[in-house]
Design an enzyme around this catalytic site. Sequence first.
Site, PDB file in Angstrom:
ATOM      1  N   LYS A   1      43.371  10.521  91.616  1.00  0.00           N
ATOM      2  CA  LYS A   1      44.737  10.726  91.104  1.00  0.00           C
ATOM      3  C   LYS A   1      45.231  12.139  91.348  1.00  0.00           C
ATOM      4  O   LYS A   1      46.363  12.348  91.797  1.00  0.00           O
ATOM      5  CB  LYS A   1      44.771  10.459  89.587  1.00  0.00           C
ATOM      6  CG  LYS A   1      44.471   9.057  89.175  1.00  0.00           C
ATOM      7  CD  LYS A   1      44.615   8.894  87.673  1.00  0.00           C
ATOM      8  CE  LYS A   1      43.584   9.665  86.876  1.00  0.00           C
ATOM      9  NZ  LYS A   1      42.226   9.153  87.022  1.00  0.00           N
ATOM     10  N   THR A   2      44.394  13.113  91.024  1.00  0.00           N
ATOM     11  CA  THR A   2      44.826  14.511  91.142  1.00  0.00           C
ATOM     12  C   THR A   2      45.106  14.880  92.593  1.00  0.00           C
ATOM     13  O   THR A   2      46.136  15.492  92.905  1.00  0.00           O
ATOM     14  CB  THR A   2      43.765  15.448  90.540  1.00  0.00           C
ATOM     15  OG1 THR A   2      43.592  15.142  89.159  1.00  0.00           O
ATOM     16  CG2 THR A   2      44.196  16.906  90.689  1.00  0.00           C
TER      17      THR A   2
ATOM     18  N   GLU B   1      50.695  12.628  87.441  1.00  0.00           N
ATOM     19  CA  GLU B   1      49.406  11.950  87.419  1.00  0.00           C
ATOM     20  C   GLU B   1      49.327  11.119  86.147  1.00  0.00           C
ATOM     21  O   GLU B   1      49.572  11.618  85.053  1.00  0.00           O
ATOM     22  CB  GLU B   1      48.289  12.998  87.461  1.00  0.00           C
ATOM     23  CG  GLU B   1      46.901  12.433  87.447  1.00  0.00           C
ATOM     24  CD  GLU B   1      45.838  13.512  87.573  1.00  0.00           C
ATOM     25  OE1 GLU B   1      44.705  13.276  87.127  1.00  0.00           O
ATOM     26  OE2 GLU B   1      46.151  14.592  88.107  1.00  0.00           O
TER      27      GLU B   1
END
Length: 476
Positions: free
Chosen positions: A129-130, A173
């Site tokens: 995600k990051t 995110e």
Amino acid sequence: MPNSVDLSGRPFHFIGIGGIGMSALAYILAKRQVPVYGSDIRANHITQRLHELGARIFWNQTASNLDIHKTSTEEARTPQVICSSAIDPTNAEYRAAIELGYPIFHRSDLLAALIEEYESIAIAGTHGKTTTSSMLGFVLLRSGLDPTIVVGGEVGAWEGNARLGHSPHLVAEADESDGSLVKFAPKIGAIVNIELDHPDRYGSLDEVVEIFQTFANRCETLVGCWDCAVVRERLAPQITYSLNPDSGADYTVDKVACNADGTTARVWERGKILGVVKLSVLGKHNLSNALAAMAIARFLGVEFSAIAEALVEFQGARRRFELRGFANGIWFFDDYAHHPSEIQVTLAAARLRVGDRQGYPQRVVAIFQPHRYSRIQTFLSDFASSFGDADAVVVSDVYGAGESKLEEYGGERVARAISERHSQVHYRPTLNDIETGLQEILQPGDLAIFLGAGNLNQIIPKVLEFHQQVELSGAF
């Protein structure tokens, strides 16, 4: 008293303002000239950044921190208190906020309010995600779309974990670990993969899938990774991407080349060649992340040439295969990987750096701090088989992250499990033990990568300094 987050200018008070997720939201509010207060138990560069923006921060978490708000008799000036899942219900500051009748929200409620306010893109998934949200934010920034960005890692391009833009676009995110994913309703949602990762909250993969399905149903447009069987079989994304050129996905690649300098691939969009992309970040997992960012950017109308120019510049987020230094012929990397799948792809990327040529590492040494007893209990056999690309493995005791200790699933058990499939495993219980042990274990030509979501990376500067001194003394 309001029952929803008020973004019109009413003050916010963050309990635990220095956390990576909390601080990003506090930064956006402070940049918007909203009064921001908060507390934490220690200062860091993130809280310094907030202080410079005018945030008032207390260096403890006591009831008296809220006294500053009592002077106001106007309801519109009383603070909205923001907490994360890390705040215990017995926290004195939290209890005081309840007694004073202040509206209290989870940090995800605030993020949901921001997502609703913008033309938002929310990046979800168990892993990546990051990196994916940072890649997309970087592409949109370099393409002139001036996005607002809220991510779970720090990126050099915007010098932190958040950026306030002046366009309608917000890149965020979206975290599933505490179930808050279901609160978000973005214009565009992306799911990069789905696995069971938080057995302290979810009893099965089906429970995790249910959370992602709810999120998917709340997205106007869903982008999904067709290489993830769970996404492919349990969701119905409108836009798909895959590393397999024969998958039938909307975005695919071929002519893929991965090496120590990065990754190159030819990109296809619905059967037509877009062009070649080159990434500076390593590994096929990052090529997949980049495909997700490309798919979204193309949906927003960004030209492929601008996307490719941005991606070759992207250097990654902090603690994602982050180079921390080089000394005595040893490379020191820091990575947040704490799940077996994450460790496996991170070490595969590290293996790409190893070569026979002069100036390349000759050995990968993985230093691993297991994170949460529940995760070790659930995935012990998976951890045991995740270190195949390491030449040597050093294992510490478990970083409990607030969980009760399970003796039978401690660091020594993890080290034994790995040693059943790996010949070079060293168990060093404490951070001091690791620091001392690495003085003997590491040697010139090593790529040392520190893996974990706990506090293992705190010792990197000390280990680095030791080898800097060795280098100066000429001891080796």
